[in-house]
Design a protein around this motif. Sequence first.
Motif, PDB file in Angstrom:
ATOM      1  N   THR B 155       2.365   3.746   5.773  1.00 35.57           N
ATOM      2  CA  THR B 155       3.448   4.912   5.545  1.00 35.57           C
ATOM      3  C   THR B 155       2.825   6.327   5.740  1.00 35.57           C
ATOM      4  O   THR B 155       1.680   6.569   5.882  1.00 35.57           O
ATOM      5  CB  THR B 155       3.557   4.759   4.022  1.00 35.57           C
ATOM      6  OG1 THR B 155       4.848   5.708   3.734  1.00 35.57           O
ATOM      7  CG2 THR B 155       2.362   5.139   3.133  1.00 35.57           C
ATOM      8  N   ASN B 216      13.526  10.437   8.392  1.00 36.04           N
ATOM      9  CA  ASN B 216      13.306  11.361   7.208  1.00 36.04           C
ATOM     10  C   ASN B 216      14.477  12.116   6.877  1.00 36.04           C
ATOM     11  O   ASN B 216      14.895  12.192   5.684  1.00 36.04           O
ATOM     12  CB  ASN B 216      11.976  12.243   7.331  1.00 36.04           C
ATOM     13  CG  ASN B 216      12.100  13.256   6.164  1.00 36.04           C
ATOM     14  OD1 ASN B 216      12.410  14.289   6.104  1.00 36.04           O
ATOM     15  ND2 ASN B 216      11.188  12.920   5.133  1.00 36.04           N
ATOM     16  N   THR B 312      12.228   9.996   2.631  1.00 35.38           N
ATOM     17  CA  THR B 312      12.372   8.843   3.199  1.00 35.38           C
ATOM     18  C   THR B 312      10.948   8.829   4.467  1.00 35.38           C
ATOM     19  O   THR B 312      10.752   9.950   4.995  1.00 35.38           O
ATOM     20  CB  THR B 312      13.547   8.484   3.949  1.00 35.38           C
ATOM     21  OG1 THR B 312      14.567   8.423   3.430  1.00 35.38           O
ATOM     22  CG2 THR B 312      13.469   7.147   4.817  1.00 35.38           C
ATOM     23  N   SER B 313      10.106   7.846   4.437  1.00 38.31           N
ATOM     24  CA  SER B 313       8.988   7.862   5.496  1.00 38.31           C
ATOM     25  C   SER B 313       9.076   6.654   6.124  1.00 38.31           C
ATOM     26  O   SER B 313       9.908   5.784   6.066  1.00 38.31           O
ATOM     27  CB  SER B 313       7.797   7.994   4.466  1.00 38.31           C
ATOM     28  OG  SER B 313       6.566   7.833   5.255  1.00 38.31           O
ATOM     29  N   TRP B 314       8.279   6.552   7.171  1.00 32.13           N
ATOM     30  CA  TRP B 314       8.266   5.558   8.327  1.00 32.13           C
ATOM     31  C   TRP B 314       6.821   4.729   8.204  1.00 32.13           C
ATOM     32  O   TRP B 314       5.915   5.443   7.982  1.00 32.13           O
ATOM     33  CB  TRP B 314       8.375   6.265   9.470  1.00 32.13           C
ATOM     34  CG  TRP B 314       8.523   5.304  10.618  1.00 32.13           C
ATOM     35  CD1 TRP B 314       9.335   4.140  10.981  1.00 32.13           C
ATOM     36  CD2 TRP B 314       7.401   5.033  11.657  1.00 32.13           C
ATOM     37  NE1 TRP B 314       9.039   3.482  12.049  1.00 32.13           N
ATOM     38  CE2 TRP B 314       7.840   3.648  12.321  1.00 32.13           C
ATOM     39  CE3 TRP B 314       5.991   5.506  11.781  1.00 32.13           C
ATOM     40  CZ2 TRP B 314       6.815   3.353  13.358  1.00 32.13           C
ATOM     41  CZ3 TRP B 314       5.337   5.036  12.757  1.00 32.13           C
ATOM     42  CH2 TRP B 314       5.682   3.831  13.570  1.00 32.13           C
ATOM     43  N   GLY B 315       7.332   3.312   8.379  1.00 36.12           N
ATOM     44  CA  GLY B 315       6.013   2.706   8.369  1.00 36.12           C
ATOM     45  C   GLY B 315       6.119   1.552   9.253  1.00 36.12           C
ATOM     46  O   GLY B 315       7.100   1.119   9.816  1.00 36.12           O
ATOM     47  N   ASN B 385       4.703   5.682  -2.216  1.00 39.29           N
ATOM     48  CA  ASN B 385       5.396   6.031  -1.183  1.00 39.29           C
ATOM     49  C   ASN B 385       6.248   4.926  -0.336  1.00 39.29           C
ATOM     50  O   ASN B 385       7.066   5.167   0.164  1.00 39.29           O
ATOM     51  CB  ASN B 385       4.609   6.990  -0.057  1.00 39.29           C
ATOM     52  CG  ASN B 385       5.465   7.894   0.383  1.00 39.29           C
ATOM     53  OD1 ASN B 385       6.131   8.712  -0.001  1.00 39.29           O
ATOM     54  ND2 ASN B 385       5.237   7.854   1.962  1.00 39.29           N
ATOM     55  N   LEU B 386       5.463   3.747  -0.441  1.00 40.65           N
ATOM     56  CA  LEU B 386       6.014   2.372   0.133  1.00 40.65           C
ATOM     57  C   LEU B 386       7.512   2.234  -0.500  1.00 40.65           C
ATOM     58  O   LEU B 386       8.236   1.535   0.509  1.00 40.65           O
ATOM     59  CB  LEU B 386       5.223   1.384  -0.014  1.00 40.65           C
ATOM     60  CG  LEU B 386       3.658   1.380   0.641  1.00 40.65           C
ATOM     61  CD1 LEU B 386       3.021   0.105   0.359  1.00 40.65           C
ATOM     62  CD2 LEU B 386       4.179   1.197   2.331  1.00 40.65           C
ATOM     63  N   THR B 389       9.503   3.808   1.901  1.00 37.84           N
ATOM     64  CA  THR B 389       9.239   3.857   3.409  1.00 37.84           C
ATOM     65  C   THR B 389      10.198   2.697   4.208  1.00 37.84           C
ATOM     66  O   THR B 389      10.270   1.587   3.489  1.00 37.84           O
ATOM     67  CB  THR B 389       7.627   3.258   3.699  1.00 37.84           C
ATOM     68  OG1 THR B 389       6.896   4.290   2.765  1.00 37.84           O
ATOM     69  CG2 THR B 389       7.391   3.358   4.938  1.00 37.84           C
TER      70      THR B 389
END
Lengths: 304, 439
Positions: B155, B216, B312-315, B385-386, B389
């Motif tokens: 993440t 995001n 929003t985050s990216w993984g 944070n997941l 994500t």
Amino acid sequence: MKKKKWWTMGRRESLQGYIFIAPWVIGFLAFTLGPLAFSLYASFTDYNITSRMDFVGLQNYDQLFTGDDLFWTSLYNTLYFVIFSVPLTTIGAIFISMLMNQSLPGMRIFRTIFYLPAVLSGVGVYLLWMQLLDPGTGLVNTILSWFGINGPNWLFDPDWTKPSLIFMKLWSVGGSMLLYLASMQGISKNLYEAADIDGAGTWKKFLHITLPLITPVIFFDIITSTIGSFQIFQEAYVMSQNGSGGPASSMLFYNLYMWIKAFQSFDMGYAMAMSWILFVVVLIITIINLKLAPKWVHYEGDDK
Amino acid sequence: MKRFSLLALALLLFLTGCAGFTGGSEGTQASEGKTEDGKVKIDFWTFWGSEIRRPVIDKIIEDFNNSQDEIVVEHTYIPFGDIWTKELAAIAANNPPDVVINDINATALRGQEGQAENLAPYLEKDDISGRFYENLWDATLYEGDSYGIPFNTDTRLLFYNKDAFKEAGLDPNKPPETWEELEEYAEKLDKKSGDTYERIGFYPLYGVGSDVWLLNGSGMNYFNEDDEPVINSETNVDTMEWIKSWKDKYGEDTINRYQSQIDSQQSNPFFNGSLGMMANAATFYTQIRDYAPDLDFGVAPLPEKTSGSGNTSWGGGFVAEIPKGSSHPDEAWEFIKYLTDKEAQEYWAVKNFDNVANIEASESAATSDELSEKDQMVYEMAAQNLNDTLLTPMPAYAPDYVNLINPQLDAILIENKPAQEALDKAQQDVEELVEKTAQ
């Protein structure tokens, strides 16, 4: 009586011959011609390697020519690369081999130095070049800055990525340099002596003696490097962002796009159609080369 | 006669040559099924061959082998560049390994293409889907069935330099929460001597790509719930213009100078304080730990575009899957269950400092005694944070769509193409791709 006649010495010898070449023939049929024929058939299907192979007719080809911008981009990038890299590397190799053909003390060391890049190959070299071409701290731009030149962004600027690769290719012309050098050393000294007596200068000697006599090697070099340049893949795969041909698709070469289609989208039928188009393109260019060859390639002992 | 015997000899040599090959392959086949004491052998392929990862996965395998006496797992390491093409060839040849670690984002696609076994029958018997973060689990589904079990993930977080914050008069315990604050803070953190920057506050494309900021900003993937591409939305145009404004602010030279320092790892400008804030994967922390152990830094979720738009985050991540045609799928399933259970996952998480897919393991790793205080702080933030994500699974109906979007994003940032125009083009191209694949 009849039987004896059939099993003649000639037949026996040809059978022996076939047995001796059998390993190669079997290998060729199984590992070259077989897959070749298979890929031709599969290019008319939606083959995905594992679970699907339905005949779709000309759909793959139709899509390639009419509905796939990236196909044209990749073809353009590849042609750009071929058109510049083949002549430049050929001229570069001839030029260096001319220099290497002088009799000076320590020439062997120079020959080794210039040949060395041809020995090094693969990913290590590409990573090295990525460091050399780094816009901020790379050696190339550092040297340019000594002369007050603000170097380009090389691999990060879509306009400079292909020139970067061509530049890199020029560095490794050692392989073909060796061919030219060998052929230049085979030219009889008498010819140069005779030209000296006639008062010919270095340039004239090069133009009228050296160049014509190495044309067979030039021809060979052009054919092989054209084919090789069309197949450029590793350089782009390693040196472009995420291995996807970026920035702005400027390093999306034909084979890289084919690889993405085959192994990331699993659209193997489509990729095989692409490989056949490339095959035809290269075939046509090679035939043109072969047809043009008699006009400029000079074979010694050839009266024509 | 002499000639005939010569011929016979040649033939014989040739045939023995062939026999050699068949002998070899028979040998491997015999050893494949079972061991001498009747245990089932499982061939497990991973790309974890590094000094750090290999001992960890080998220990997990050893523990599994010792935990029961029916299955023996054998680990085969294959380099990252080869593993999946090799797997594909092995599946096509009907001789695949039994468990392979593969890319989570392409799991649905592999399900569609028939490369991985459908795990629904096993999940009916023991449903382990509740173990994992929802976004990860959903990424493994094709038409509602799972084709791979999530193993690890990652993440993106915002790292910031607390000392630089203090120096600039910012509260080191109050990281920026919105893009606006981010700009404000960056402005304060910027330090110039003459025309050159000694410190820059923030640049969005260090550590992550523009796709992460698009995600995001919009809080969603490139595709909506109805599988329609949404690329040229107003938010996305806005985001791209925002990124471009950063580029214009610092200028090409500064950006390139910093980028090459980042590329060289050890001299990352974040380590020596010449970059104030940076978005990066949570595991970036291990680099800080190794190269700049004294750095006083904090971690925070990625700021929101506007207040309330979401952090929003990216993984990404990897799954354990059973390739189609595995000869021991039942035993493979048993191993996968073990691999993704709390114990193995926590061990992996702590030893590698890596985010794992198992929620329980993730949460308990964050408070594990084996981690230092700093380790725990980062890990806890990452685990939290997941929940925010998102993954970007390759849709089975347009697997290579990013190749149509990325050149346009590049065109905006490098060639100054207007964002609206470029994203419109990307939208149109992806729509065409989806339409064609649907035919």
